[in-house]
Design an enzyme around this catalytic site. Structure first.
Site, PDB file in Angstrom:
ATOM      1  N   CYS A  11       0.795  -1.108  -0.034  1.00 22.44           N
ATOM      2  CA  CYS A  11      -0.073   0.061  -0.024  1.00 22.44           C
ATOM      3  C   CYS A  11       0.747   1.264   0.085  1.00 22.44           C
ATOM      4  O   CYS A  11       1.989   1.242  -0.451  1.00 22.44           O
ATOM      5  CB  CYS A  11      -0.859   0.141   1.256  1.00 22.44           C
ATOM      6  SG  CYS A  11      -0.287  -0.113   2.858  1.00 22.44           S
ATOM      7  N   ASN A  14       2.025   1.501   4.408  1.00 23.79           N
ATOM      8  CA  ASN A  14       2.421   0.135   5.179  1.00 23.79           C
ATOM      9  C   ASN A  14       2.238   0.233   6.584  1.00 23.79           C
ATOM     10  O   ASN A  14       2.765  -0.321   7.489  1.00 23.79           O
ATOM     11  CB  ASN A  14       3.783  -0.299   4.939  1.00 23.79           C
ATOM     12  CG  ASN A  14       4.221  -1.772   5.222  1.00 23.79           C
ATOM     13  OD1 ASN A  14       5.213  -1.988   5.602  1.00 23.79           O
ATOM     14  ND2 ASN A  14       3.291  -2.540   5.410  1.00 23.79           N
ATOM     15  N   CYS A  16      -1.566   0.890   7.444  1.00 22.61           N
ATOM     16  CA  CYS A  16      -2.771   0.721   7.563  1.00 22.61           C
ATOM     17  C   CYS A  16      -3.279  -0.689   6.852  1.00 22.61           C
ATOM     18  O   CYS A  16      -3.636  -1.616   7.318  1.00 22.61           O
ATOM     19  CB  CYS A  16      -3.872   1.783   7.099  1.00 22.61           C
ATOM     20  SG  CYS A  16      -3.581   3.197   8.111  1.00 22.61           S
ATOM     21  N   ARG A  17      -3.343  -0.437   5.400  1.00 20.32           N
ATOM     22  CA  ARG A  17      -4.092  -1.642   4.593  1.00 20.32           C
ATOM     23  C   ARG A  17      -3.226  -2.832   4.407  1.00 20.32           C
ATOM     24  O   ARG A  17      -3.342  -3.972   4.527  1.00 20.32           O
ATOM     25  CB  ARG A  17      -4.305  -1.010   3.178  1.00 20.32           C
ATOM     26  CG  ARG A  17      -5.557  -0.067   3.390  1.00 20.32           C
ATOM     27  CD  ARG A  17      -5.745   0.683   2.079  1.00 20.32           C
ATOM     28  NE  ARG A  17      -4.526   1.502   1.751  1.00 20.32           N
ATOM     29  CZ  ARG A  17      -4.198   2.362   0.794  1.00 20.32           C
ATOM     30  NH1 ARG A  17      -5.138   2.263  -0.383  1.00 20.32           N
ATOM     31  NH2 ARG A  17      -3.212   3.131   0.505  1.00 20.32           N
ATOM     32  N   SER A  18      -1.761  -2.511   4.122  1.00 22.34           N
ATOM     33  CA  SER A  18      -1.051  -3.873   3.907  1.00 22.34           C
ATOM     34  C   SER A  18      -0.645  -4.746   4.930  1.00 22.34           C
ATOM     35  O   SER A  18      -0.601  -5.915   4.810  1.00 22.34           O
ATOM     36  CB  SER A  18       0.170  -3.508   2.812  1.00 22.34           C
ATOM     37  OG  SER A  18       0.879  -2.528   3.568  1.00 22.34           O
ATOM     38  N   ASP A 127      -8.275   3.888   1.161  1.00 28.67           N
ATOM     39  CA  ASP A 127      -7.417   4.376   2.143  1.00 28.67           C
ATOM     40  C   ASP A 127      -8.016   4.707   3.072  1.00 28.67           C
ATOM     41  O   ASP A 127      -8.913   5.511   3.264  1.00 28.67           O
ATOM     42  CB  ASP A 127      -6.397   5.386   1.406  1.00 28.67           C
ATOM     43  CG  ASP A 127      -5.465   5.796   2.441  1.00 28.67           C
ATOM     44  OD1 ASP A 127      -5.438   5.368   3.719  1.00 28.67           O
ATOM     45  OD2 ASP A 127      -4.519   6.624   2.134  1.00 28.67           O
TER      46      ASP A 127
HETATM   47  P1  4NP Z   1      -1.890   2.821   4.116  1.00 29.52           P
HETATM   48  O1  4NP Z   1      -2.572   4.116   4.467  1.00 29.52           O
HETATM   49  O2  4NP Z   1      -1.292   3.105   2.800  1.00 29.52           O
HETATM   50  O3  4NP Z   1      -2.934   1.940   4.150  1.00 29.52           O
HETATM   51  O4  4NP Z   1      -0.614   2.528   5.291  1.00 29.52           O
HETATM   52  C1  4NP Z   1      -1.728   5.573   4.880  1.00 29.52           C
HETATM   53  C2  4NP Z   1      -1.189   5.642   5.999  1.00 29.52           C
HETATM   54  C3  4NP Z   1      -0.378   6.942   5.968  1.00 29.52           C
HETATM   55  C4  4NP Z   1      -0.423   7.702   5.198  1.00 29.52           C
HETATM   56  C5  4NP Z   1      -1.350   7.571   4.034  1.00 29.52           C
HETATM   57  C6  4NP Z   1      -1.847   6.429   3.750  1.00 29.52           C
HETATM   58  N1  4NP Z   1       0.280   9.081   5.064  1.00 29.52           N
HETATM   59  O5  4NP Z   1      -0.187   9.861   4.013  1.00 29.52           O
HETATM   60  O6  4NP Z   1       0.716   9.340   5.931  1.00 29.52           O
END
Ligand code: 4NP
Length: 159
Positions: A11, A14, A16-18, A127
């Protein structure tokens, strides 16, 4: 017949989703008795959260379903991942664009949208970072469903 199948979830951050996908899919693999045959990892295309634990909301949502992801630590995607892993599964189209760019340069395993293995109308895992807790429940529902499809595919490959 393949000895081991290596699966990577990707993702943006790294956190939240992955890592949620890593935890859910690892649990499906464990329940299916394939732990010795399937390796699971996750990473992010961005570097902001490298070394950090998953988001507290992701840890909590997974815990409610009996899955522990608190020990995971974020790392950034590297092009060598396309050589190391047999499946590179991205969460959204932006991840797909970013990782496909590395694939064009370096070759290896072509990245795919993870939800292509699921049956829901969603093609991307939204997201949840800037939203509420509901977003984390949806993430878990979507990745669980696609994870079952992926596991069925891998089972066939291993048999
Ligand atoms: P992820 O979510 O891609 O599912 O881990 C996010 C976590 C942090 C951010 C964006 C998406 N960020 O912009 O910091």
């Amino acid at each position: 017949m393949t000895d081991k199948v290596r699966v990577l979830f990707v993702c943006l951050g790294n956190i939240c989703r992955s890592p949620s996908a890593e935890g859910v899919f690892q649990s499906l693999v464990d329940q299916s008795g394939l732990s010795d045959r399937v390796e699971v990892d996750s990473c992010g295309t961005g570097s902001w959260h490298v070394g950090k634990s998953p988001d507290a909301r992701a840890i909590q949502a997974a815990r409610k379903r009996g899955i522990d992801i608190g020990h995971l630590r974020a790392r950034q995607f590297v092009s060598d991942d396309l050589v190391r892993f047999d499946h590179v599964l991205v969460m959204d189209r932006q991840n797909l664009t970013d990782v496909t760019e590395a694939w064009h340069r370096c070759g290896g395993t072509r990245p795919e949208l993870f939800l292509d293995y699921g049956q829901s109308a969603h093609r991307e895992v939204p997201d949840p970072y800037y939203g509420g807790e509901d977003g984390f429940e949806l993430v878990l529902d979507l990745i669980h469903e696609a994870g079952e499809g992926l596991l069925a595919d891998i089972r066939e490959r291993l048999s």
